[in-house]
Structures are given as structure tokens and as C-alpha cells.
Scaffold this motif. Structure first.
Motif, PDB file in Angstrom:
ATOM      1  N   ARG A  23       0.792  -1.236   0.000  1.00  0.00           N
ATOM      2  CA  ARG A  23       0.000   0.000   0.000  1.00  0.00           C
ATOM      3  C   ARG A  23       0.824   1.286   0.000  1.00  0.00           C
ATOM      4  NH1 ARG A  23      -4.091  -0.445   4.581  1.00  0.00           N
ATOM      5  NH2 ARG A  23      -2.839  -2.226   5.234  1.00  0.00           N
ATOM      6  N   MET A  24       2.120   1.150  -0.223  1.00  0.00           N
ATOM      7  CA  MET A  24       2.959   2.351  -0.259  1.00  0.00           C
ATOM      8  C   MET A  24       3.692   2.451  -1.585  1.00  0.00           C
ATOM      9  SD  MET A  24       4.427   2.414   3.614  1.00  0.00           S
ATOM     10  CE  MET A  24       5.489   3.811   3.333  1.00  0.00           C
ATOM     11  N   PRO A  25       3.036   2.991  -2.592  1.00  0.00           N
ATOM     12  CA  PRO A  25       3.691   3.099  -3.899  1.00  0.00           C
ATOM     13  C   PRO A  25       4.968   3.919  -3.817  1.00  0.00           C
ATOM     14  CG  PRO A  25       1.610   4.310  -3.853  1.00  0.00           C
ATOM     15  CD  PRO A  25       1.680   3.543  -2.587  1.00  0.00           C
ATOM     16  N   ARG A  26       5.928   3.568  -4.654  1.00  0.00           N
ATOM     17  CA  ARG A  26       7.219   4.266  -4.632  1.00  0.00           C
ATOM     18  C   ARG A  26       7.230   5.469  -5.554  1.00  0.00           C
ATOM     19  NH1 ARG A  26      11.100   0.207  -6.676  1.00  0.00           N
ATOM     20  NH2 ARG A  26      12.714   1.622  -5.933  1.00  0.00           N
ATOM     21  N   SER A  27       6.317   5.468  -6.481  1.00  0.00           N
ATOM     22  CA  SER A  27       6.227   6.649  -7.343  1.00  0.00           C
ATOM     23  C   SER A  27       4.770   6.851  -7.726  1.00  0.00           C
ATOM     24  CB  SER A  27       7.086   6.480  -8.595  1.00  0.00           C
ATOM     25  OG  SER A  27       6.546   5.469  -9.418  1.00  0.00           O
ATOM     26  N   LEU A  28       4.449   8.082  -8.053  1.00  0.00           N
ATOM     27  CA  LEU A  28       3.062   8.419  -8.353  1.00  0.00           C
ATOM     28  C   LEU A  28       3.023   9.327  -9.575  1.00  0.00           C
ATOM     29  CD1 LEU A  28       0.018   8.730  -7.650  1.00  0.00           C
ATOM     30  CD2 LEU A  28       0.685  10.611  -6.130  1.00  0.00           C
ATOM     31  N   ILE A  29       2.189   8.971 -10.526  1.00  0.00           N
ATOM     32  CA  ILE A  29       2.006   9.820 -11.713  1.00  0.00           C
ATOM     33  C   ILE A  29       0.551  10.252 -11.762  1.00  0.00           C
ATOM     34  CG2 ILE A  29       2.124   9.909 -14.240  1.00  0.00           C
ATOM     35  CD1 ILE A  29       4.240   7.662 -14.013  1.00  0.00           C
ATOM     36  N   LEU A  30       0.331  11.542 -11.760  1.00  0.00           N
ATOM     37  CA  LEU A  30      -1.033  12.062 -11.824  1.00  0.00           C
ATOM     38  C   LEU A  30      -1.353  12.483 -13.252  1.00  0.00           C
ATOM     39  CD1 LEU A  30      -1.007  14.259  -8.601  1.00  0.00           C
ATOM     40  CD2 LEU A  30      -2.053  11.999  -8.910  1.00  0.00           C
ATOM     41  N   GLU A  31      -2.495  12.039 -13.724  1.00  0.00           N
ATOM     42  CA  GLU A  31      -2.952  12.392 -15.073  1.00  0.00           C
ATOM     43  C   GLU A  31      -4.368  12.947 -14.976  1.00  0.00           C
ATOM     44  OE1 GLU A  31      -1.405  12.142 -18.026  1.00  0.00           O
ATOM     45  OE2 GLU A  31       0.454  11.323 -17.198  1.00  0.00           O
ATOM     46  N   PRO A  32      -4.719  13.875 -15.870  1.00  0.00           N
ATOM     47  CA  PRO A  32      -6.057  14.467 -15.758  1.00  0.00           C
ATOM     48  C   PRO A  32      -7.194  13.555 -16.217  1.00  0.00           C
ATOM     49  CG  PRO A  32      -4.858  15.435 -17.602  1.00  0.00           C
ATOM     50  CD  PRO A  32      -3.899  14.527 -16.901  1.00  0.00           C
ATOM     51  N   THR A  33      -6.935  12.652 -17.120  1.00  0.00           N
ATOM     52  CA  THR A  33      -8.032  11.811 -17.612  1.00  0.00           C
ATOM     53  C   THR A  33      -7.633  10.334 -17.601  1.00  0.00           C
ATOM     54  OG1 THR A  33      -7.321  11.855 -19.923  1.00  0.00           O
ATOM     55  CG2 THR A  33      -8.808  13.626 -19.220  1.00  0.00           C
ATOM     56  N   ARG A  34      -8.663   9.515 -17.650  1.00  0.00           N
ATOM     57  CA  ARG A  34      -8.430   8.071 -17.679  1.00  0.00           C
ATOM     58  C   ARG A  34      -7.628   7.661 -18.894  1.00  0.00           C
ATOM     59  NH1 ARG A  34     -14.699   6.864 -16.793  1.00  0.00           N
ATOM     60  NH2 ARG A  34     -14.752   8.065 -18.702  1.00  0.00           N
ATOM     61  N   GLU A  35      -7.962   8.259 -20.028  1.00  0.00           N
ATOM     62  CA  GLU A  35      -7.276   7.863 -21.260  1.00  0.00           C
ATOM     63  C   GLU A  35      -5.784   8.136 -21.164  1.00  0.00           C
ATOM     64  OE1 GLU A  35     -10.215   9.325 -21.400  1.00  0.00           O
ATOM     65  OE2 GLU A  35     -11.456   8.080 -22.721  1.00  0.00           O
ATOM     66  N   LEU A  36      -5.444   9.316 -20.649  1.00  0.00           N
ATOM     67  CA  LEU A  36      -4.032   9.647 -20.534  1.00  0.00           C
ATOM     68  C   LEU A  36      -3.345   8.735 -19.542  1.00  0.00           C
ATOM     69  CD1 LEU A  36      -4.303  13.491 -20.774  1.00  0.00           C
ATOM     70  CD2 LEU A  36      -2.961  12.024 -22.274  1.00  0.00           C
ATOM     71  N   ALA A  37      -4.032   8.441 -18.450  1.00  0.00           N
ATOM     72  CA  ALA A  37      -3.453   7.540 -17.462  1.00  0.00           C
ATOM     73  C   ALA A  37      -3.192   6.179 -18.108  1.00  0.00           C
ATOM     74  CB  ALA A  37      -4.390   7.404 -16.264  1.00  0.00           C
ATOM     75  N   ALA A  38      -4.151   5.717 -18.884  1.00  0.00           N
ATOM     76  CA  ALA A  38      -3.981   4.415 -19.532  1.00  0.00           C
ATOM     77  C   ALA A  38      -2.827   4.446 -20.535  1.00  0.00           C
ATOM     78  CB  ALA A  38      -5.278   4.004 -20.222  1.00  0.00           C
ATOM     79  N   GLN A  39      -2.666   5.582 -21.205  1.00  0.00           N
ATOM     80  CA  GLN A  39      -1.553   5.686 -22.154  1.00  0.00           C
ATOM     81  C   GLN A  39      -0.198   5.650 -21.457  1.00  0.00           C
ATOM     82  OE1 GLN A  39      -1.847   9.124 -24.741  1.00  0.00           O
ATOM     83  NE2 GLN A  39      -3.772   8.339 -25.535  1.00  0.00           N
ATOM     84  N   VAL A  40      -0.125   6.313 -20.316  1.00  0.00           N
ATOM     85  CA  VAL A  40       1.138   6.302 -19.579  1.00  0.00           C
ATOM     86  C   VAL A  40       1.441   4.879 -19.107  1.00  0.00           C
ATOM     87  CG1 VAL A  40       2.316   7.153 -17.517  1.00  0.00           C
ATOM     88  CG2 VAL A  40       1.022   8.726 -18.944  1.00  0.00           C
ATOM     89  N   ALA A  41       0.399   4.187 -18.688  1.00  0.00           N
ATOM     90  CA  ALA A  41       0.583   2.795 -18.274  1.00  0.00           C
ATOM     91  C   ALA A  41       1.122   1.961 -19.437  1.00  0.00           C
ATOM     92  CB  ALA A  41      -0.741   2.221 -17.764  1.00  0.00           C
ATOM     93  N   GLU A  42       0.592   2.186 -20.610  1.00  0.00           N
ATOM     94  CA  GLU A  42       1.085   1.468 -21.796  1.00  0.00           C
ATOM     95  C   GLU A  42       2.560   1.766 -22.029  1.00  0.00           C
ATOM     96  OE1 GLU A  42      -1.194   2.348 -25.339  1.00  0.00           O
ATOM     97  OE2 GLU A  42      -3.039   1.749 -24.303  1.00  0.00           O
ATOM     98  N   ASN A  43       2.920   3.037 -21.825  1.00  0.00           N
ATOM     99  CA  ASN A  43       4.316   3.424 -21.966  1.00  0.00           C
ATOM    100  C   ASN A  43       5.218   2.647 -21.008  1.00  0.00           C
ATOM    101  OD1 ASN A  43       5.547   6.091 -23.425  1.00  0.00           O
ATOM    102  ND2 ASN A  43       3.315   6.053 -23.465  1.00  0.00           N
ATOM    103  N   PHE A  44       4.757   2.521 -19.769  1.00  0.00           N
ATOM    104  CA  PHE A  44       5.561   1.783 -18.790  1.00  0.00           C
ATOM    105  C   PHE A  44       5.714   0.329 -19.192  1.00  0.00           C
ATOM    106  CE2 PHE A  44       5.397   5.227 -15.719  1.00  0.00           C
ATOM    107  CZ  PHE A  44       6.649   5.091 -15.153  1.00  0.00           C
ATOM    108  N   GLU A  45       4.640  -0.218 -19.734  1.00  0.00           N
ATOM    109  CA  GLU A  45       4.728  -1.610 -20.149  1.00  0.00           C
ATOM    110  C   GLU A  45       5.720  -1.776 -21.295  1.00  0.00           C
ATOM    111  OE1 GLU A  45       0.630  -2.652 -20.571  1.00  0.00           O
ATOM    112  OE2 GLU A  45       0.553  -3.023 -18.397  1.00  0.00           O
ATOM    113  N   LYS A  46       5.649  -0.845 -22.226  1.00  0.00           N
ATOM    114  CA  LYS A  46       6.493  -0.918 -23.416  1.00  0.00           C
ATOM    115  C   LYS A  46       7.970  -0.722 -23.064  1.00  0.00           C
ATOM    116  CE  LYS A  46       5.667   2.391 -26.370  1.00  0.00           C
ATOM    117  NZ  LYS A  46       4.933   3.273 -27.285  1.00  0.00           N
ATOM    118  N   TYR A  47       8.261   0.353 -22.358  1.00  0.00           N
ATOM    119  CA  TYR A  47       9.667   0.662 -22.062  1.00  0.00           C
ATOM    120  C   TYR A  47      10.209  -0.156 -20.900  1.00  0.00           C
ATOM    121  CZ  TYR A  47       8.397   4.932 -24.620  1.00  0.00           C
ATOM    122  OH  TYR A  47       7.927   5.833 -25.531  1.00  0.00           O
ATOM    123  N   GLY A  48       9.309  -0.666 -20.087  1.00  0.00           N
ATOM    124  CA  GLY A  48       9.769  -1.375 -18.898  1.00  0.00           C
ATOM    125  C   GLY A  48       9.756  -2.879 -19.091  1.00  0.00           C
TER     126      GLY A  48
END
Ligand code: ADP
Ligand code: MG
Length: 514
Positions: free
Chosen positions: A71-96
Motif C-alpha cells: 500500500r505504499m507506492p514508490r512513485s506516483l504519476i497524476l494524469e487528468p483523464t483516464r485515457e491519458l493515465a492508460a496511455q502512460v501505463a502502456e508506456n511503462f509496459e512498453k519501455y519497462g
């Protein structure tokens, strides 16, 4: 400049190469070394300049060492919309893909249970929309005291959506010693203040002047004498301007629906996105637009913000945005990655003041594009006192059963209501009063279009100012407001199928009324 020179690990570089990127964009080249060095970064660059990778890539490397606690995330990314949040998640999957980072998403439309299970196991990266996150914090499901890196992405859009107080609240829950990265396409004073209050000696990286437009984009304004001629002019442009695909922006959700239906009736391949549509509809529409099955996407500002839609040939502003800065965001959807793009803005005499403030901001004049000489102006679609189909207005009411939308809908209810059960309050807020849906069209048809400006009750002293004009049509008192005589609420039977022209005429009235 190549990616190798930025100090990233071979694993991340490998993933980048596999993505097909050969060199970093300017914001990436400048931001990545600072992020790796642990500095706070303020990144200002227009939409489509690759801001996402400028924080995801170094974060992956930084987070590869260490372990997450429950329950203690090490990093936090705030996005204004669900779509953008989902895109950032895709980025993490791709690059990570060569790292074993765990990630959770706290956004509307994603099931709670799964994300909570992930949080319980401990996540390296938490990607969230601000309201959703605060709800989870209040229920004790997330603790922000372990966050070492905080990213506030698309900060100017956060401001537009009224999220600044939420962001401040979140910032206060995270230890001072964190690294804070903030990205924005523009730098209004409210964001400047956020930076001053919550960043520590940030490296300011500004790739272009905050409010400049991409030079590869051909811009034009098309003068239209009456609002009811806009659809006709738009179709003409679509037919004559070599349009491969386009996003068409309207200022109001209602107009998005009306225009979408009109294009549909005229046989165009079109889809619509705005904040009241449920998540699966939006996702499906976007997917169709990305893969080319949908050619024209009618959108509101909030719903389209920052979406990664590659390769759009044209932008049409059905209405000029009422906030000049949005113009840059909108036209930033074309002319990406070295491609040429074009942006047309339809301007009626009532719209003039908006285009003028855009020109002032850009310090340039937008050339006037004459519709072809052979083009007959659309016949005036006068009020044939046939009321618009009830469903035209009704369809805006959220069919969305999706819990707690993070977009337009939720912000609205949140700001107005008390902090307590805010997401619960949403549904009632969003449901349109029947009176509005059936307000008599005739009475409104000739009224000048109300100006979608901030309403005073919302101007909450500068910094918390709300600008979610996408919502405005839901709250405006129209016609007689709630006081509609019963006979006017009676449903009117209409012929089942109407021609495109008729549809337009009645839709037009709807538009005028909105
Ligand atoms: P922003 O957040 O600045 O609006 P994004 O991060 O969404 O921009 O990136 C915009 C587009 O550019 C995306 O399609 C992304 O895949 C692409 N992109 C990002 N970095 C690069 C790069 N170094 N080379 C080529 N394309 C890139
Ligand atoms: Mg972005």
C-alpha cells in the motif's frame, strides 16, 4: 543526440530501440539527465513533443533498484483523464519490458478489486487521476508516504478541470524529500504557483515558447456568416481539403453529439468522444479512430486532451475555443512527428472575439480561407417549428454506469459538493433535468448563442478557478429552466426516419439552443 548519451541503462535503451525511436525529442534530451540525477524538473513543451517518455524512461531506471511495500507506492504519476493515465501505463509496459516493475492504475472505469490487490502487494508505479486517488487515500487503501517520485503530467489540463486543489492536497501527503516532475504545454500563473509551492529548485526546460503553435501546421480561419451554416461549410472542407482523417472540436458536449449525428446522416465515417460517454464506448471509438475505421472524430476539449492519436491530417475547430490556450492544444493534434498538418477554424461574427484573442496570443494573424467560389452558402435553416427529437438532448445524459468518471462529470460534482461522498454524488449531478432536455426549441431558436464563459459562481478566487466549460451546457438554465408547463413536456411523435437535411435543420435548432 542519441538515446545512448542520456545515461539510461542498456535494458531501457533496448526497449526504446524496439519501439522504433532513433533519437530523443528535445524535451527528452534535456529532461532525462536531470531526472536521472534526482532533480526536480519543470518541463514545458507543446502537445506531441514526447513528454511522456521524458519521465517514464528515467523513472524505470530509478525504480529498478528497491522494493515496494504494501500500500505504499514508490512513485506516483497524476494524469487528468483516464485515457491519458492508460496511455502512460502502456508506456511503462512498453519501455519497462526488461524490468520487473509493478504498476497499478487508479482511474474511473477500471475495476477496484484488482487494483487494490495490486496495491496490497506493493507497487513501484501508481498512475492515477487525482480524484480517484484521494478517494482511495481516504479509505486507507493507499499511503503516499513512500512516494519518492511524483509526476504531475498535463498540469495545464489539470487546471482546466479544476484539479489543482486535489493536486495540492496530494502534494501535502507526500514527503518533502520526494523528487517532483511537472509537465505542461502551457504555463498559466496557477501552474507557476504550483511549481513554486511544491517543487524544489526545479530545472526549467522549455522547448518552445509556452503558447506557440507548431510551424508545420497550416492554419486557416473560415468566415461563416451564421452558425447554422457551419455544418455545411465543414462538409465542404472535408470534401475538398484532402482530408485523410480529422478531429473536429466543439465547445460543448451537446454539439459534439449533434454534429456526430449529422455527419453520420450525411454518410461520413464519424465517431464522437466527450466526457459523458462511458469508458468502453470511448475506448472503442478511439480504437476505431486509431486504426482508421473511423475517419472523423468529433470531440470536446477535455475528452481529447493529450490523447496519443498519431498522424491526423486535419483539425477542424467547429467552434474556436473560448480559451486561447486550448487552440494550441487542439491544433497540436496534427503536424506531429514531422508530418504536415492543417487546422481550420470556423468563425461566425459571434466567434470573432475568440479568434482575435488566439491571434493575440500567437502574435500572428490566422489567414482567411475562402470557401470555393462555386460554393453556395447553405440555405438558411429556419425554424420550422418542428421540435427537435427529444433524444437529441437526452442522449447526453450519461448512459454511463461506469463508476466515478474521472473526467468532466466527476470534477464538476466534486468541486461543488463536500469532500465527503463526492464520487457517490456524481450520478445525480450528471442526470439532466427533464425540463432541460425538453425545453421548447422554438422559443430558443433565434436567441443568440450564449457565451460559454466562466460563470461567476465558479470563479473561486483565481487559483482554484474552474474552467471545465465542457460541463457548462449541463448547468445552464435554458428557456424556462425548471418551470416548464406540463403540456410542453409531452412527447411529440415524429416520423420515424428523416432525411439528412431535416435532421440537420432540427439538430441546428438543438445547437442554437445549447
Ligand atoms: P506529449 O505528452 O508531449 O503530448 P507524447 O509523450 O504523448 O507527447 O508523445 C507524442 C508522440 O510522439 C507519441 O506517439 C510517441 O510515441 C511519439 N514519440 C515520443 N518520443 C519519440 C521519439 N523519441 N521519437 C519518435 N517518436 C516519439
Ligand atoms: Mg502528454
Amino acid at each position: 543526440m542519441t538515446f545512448d548519451e542520456l545515461g539510461l541503462t542498456p535494458e531501457v535503451l533496448k526497449a526504446v530501440v524496439e519501439t522504433g525511436y532513433t533519437e530523443p525529442t528535445p524535451i527528452q534530451a534535456q529532461a532525462i539527465p536531470h531526472v536521472l540525477a534526482g532533480k526536480d524538473v519543470l518541463g514545458i513543451a507543446q502537445t506531441g513533443t514526447g513528454k511522456t517518455a521524458s519521465f517514464t524512461l528515467p523513472m524505470i531506471d530509478k525504480l529498478s533498484r528497491g522494493r515496494a511495500k504494501a500500500r505504499m507506492p514508490r512513485s506516483l504519476i497524476l494524469e487528468p483523464t483516464r485515457e491519458l493515465a492508460a496511455q502512460v501505463a502502456e508506456n511503462f509496459e512498453k519501455y519497462g519490458k526488461y524490468h520487473k516493475l509493478s504498476m497499478a492504475l487508479l482511474i474511473g472505469g477500471v475495476s477496484f478489486g484488482d487494483q487494490e490487490k495490486k496495491l496490497d502487494r506493493g507497487v513501484d508505479v501508481l498512475i492515477a487521476t487525482p480524484g480517484r486517488l484521494l478517494d482511495h487515500c481516504q479509505r486507507g487503501k493507499v499511503l503516499l508516504t513512500g512516494v519518492q517520485i511524483l509526476v504531475v503530467d498535463e498540469a495545464d489540463r489539470m487546471l482546466d478541470m479544476g484539479f489543482i486543489p486535489d493536486i495540492e492536497e496530494i502534494c501535502r501527503k507526500i514527503p518533502f524529500t520526494r523528487q517532483t516532475l511537472l509537465f505542461s504545454a502551457t504555463m498559466p500563473p496557477e501552474i507557476q504557483r504550483l511549481t513554486e509551492n511544491f517543487q524544489h529548485a526545479p530545472e526549467r526546460i522549455e522547448v518552445a515558447r509556452a503558447s506557440s503553435a507548431n510551424e508545420r501546421i497550416k492554419q486557416a480561419q473560415v468566415k461563416i456568416s451564421r452558425r447554422d451554416q457551419k455544418r455545411d461549410a465543414l462538409r465542404h472542407l472535408i470534401d475538398t481539403e484532402n482530408v485523410k482523417n480529422a478531429i473536429i472540436f466543439c465547445n460543448r458536449k451537446r454539439d459534439v453529439s449533434v454534429l456526430h449525428r449529422s455527419l453520420d446522416k450525411h454518410g461520413y465515417s464519424a465517431g464522437a468522444i466527450h466526457g459523458d460517454l462511458d469508458q468502453s464506448t470511448r475506448t472503442k471509438t478511439l480504437e476505431g479512430f486509431r486504426n482508421g475505421t473511423i475517419r472523423l472524430l468529433v470531440a470536446s476539449d477535455v475528452a481529447a486532451r493529450g490523447l496519443d492519436i498519431p498522424d491526423v491530417s486535419h483539425i477542424f475547430n467547429f467552434d474556436p475555443p473560448t480559451h486561447a490556450e486550448d487552440y494550441v492544444h487542439r491544433i497540436g493534434r496534427t503536424g506531429r512527428a514531422g508530418k504536415e498538418g492543417a487546422a481550420f477554424t470556423l468563425v461566425t461574427p459571434e466567434d470573432r472575439k475568440y479568434i482575435e484573442s488566439i491571434e493575440k496570443m500567437l502574435e500572428t494573424t490566422i489567414p482567411v480561407h475562402d470557401l470555393d467560389a462555386d460554393k453556395e452558402p447553405a440555405k438558411a435553416e429556419t425554424a420550422e417549428s418542428e421540435p427537435a427529437e427529444k433524444e437529441t438532448a437526452k442522449e447526453e445524459a450519461p448512459a454511463s454506469a461506469a463508476s466515478g468518471d474521472e473526467d468532466e462529470g466527476e470534477t464538476k460534482s466534486r468541486r461543488r459538493g463536500s469532500r465527503g461522498g463526492r464520487s457517490r454524488k456524481k450520478k445525480t449531478d450528471d442526470a439532466q433535468p427533464a425540463a432541460e432536455a425538453s425545453a421548447p426549441e422554438e422559443a430558443e431558436a433565434e436567441k443568440p448563442e450564449p457565451v460559454a464563459e466562466e460563470k461567476p459562481r465558479r470563479a473561486r478566487g483565481g487559483r482554484n478557478r474552474r474552467r471545465d466549460r465542457d460541463d457548462d451546457d449541463d448547468n445552464r438554465v435554458i428557456g424556462m429552466g425548471d418551470h416548464v408547463p406540463a403540456f410542453m413536456l409531452r412527447e411529440v411523435k415524429l416520423p420515424r426516419r428523416r432525411s439528412a437535411e431535416e435532421e440537420d435543420a432540427s439538430a441546428e435548432k438543438e445547437t442554437e439552443e445549447a
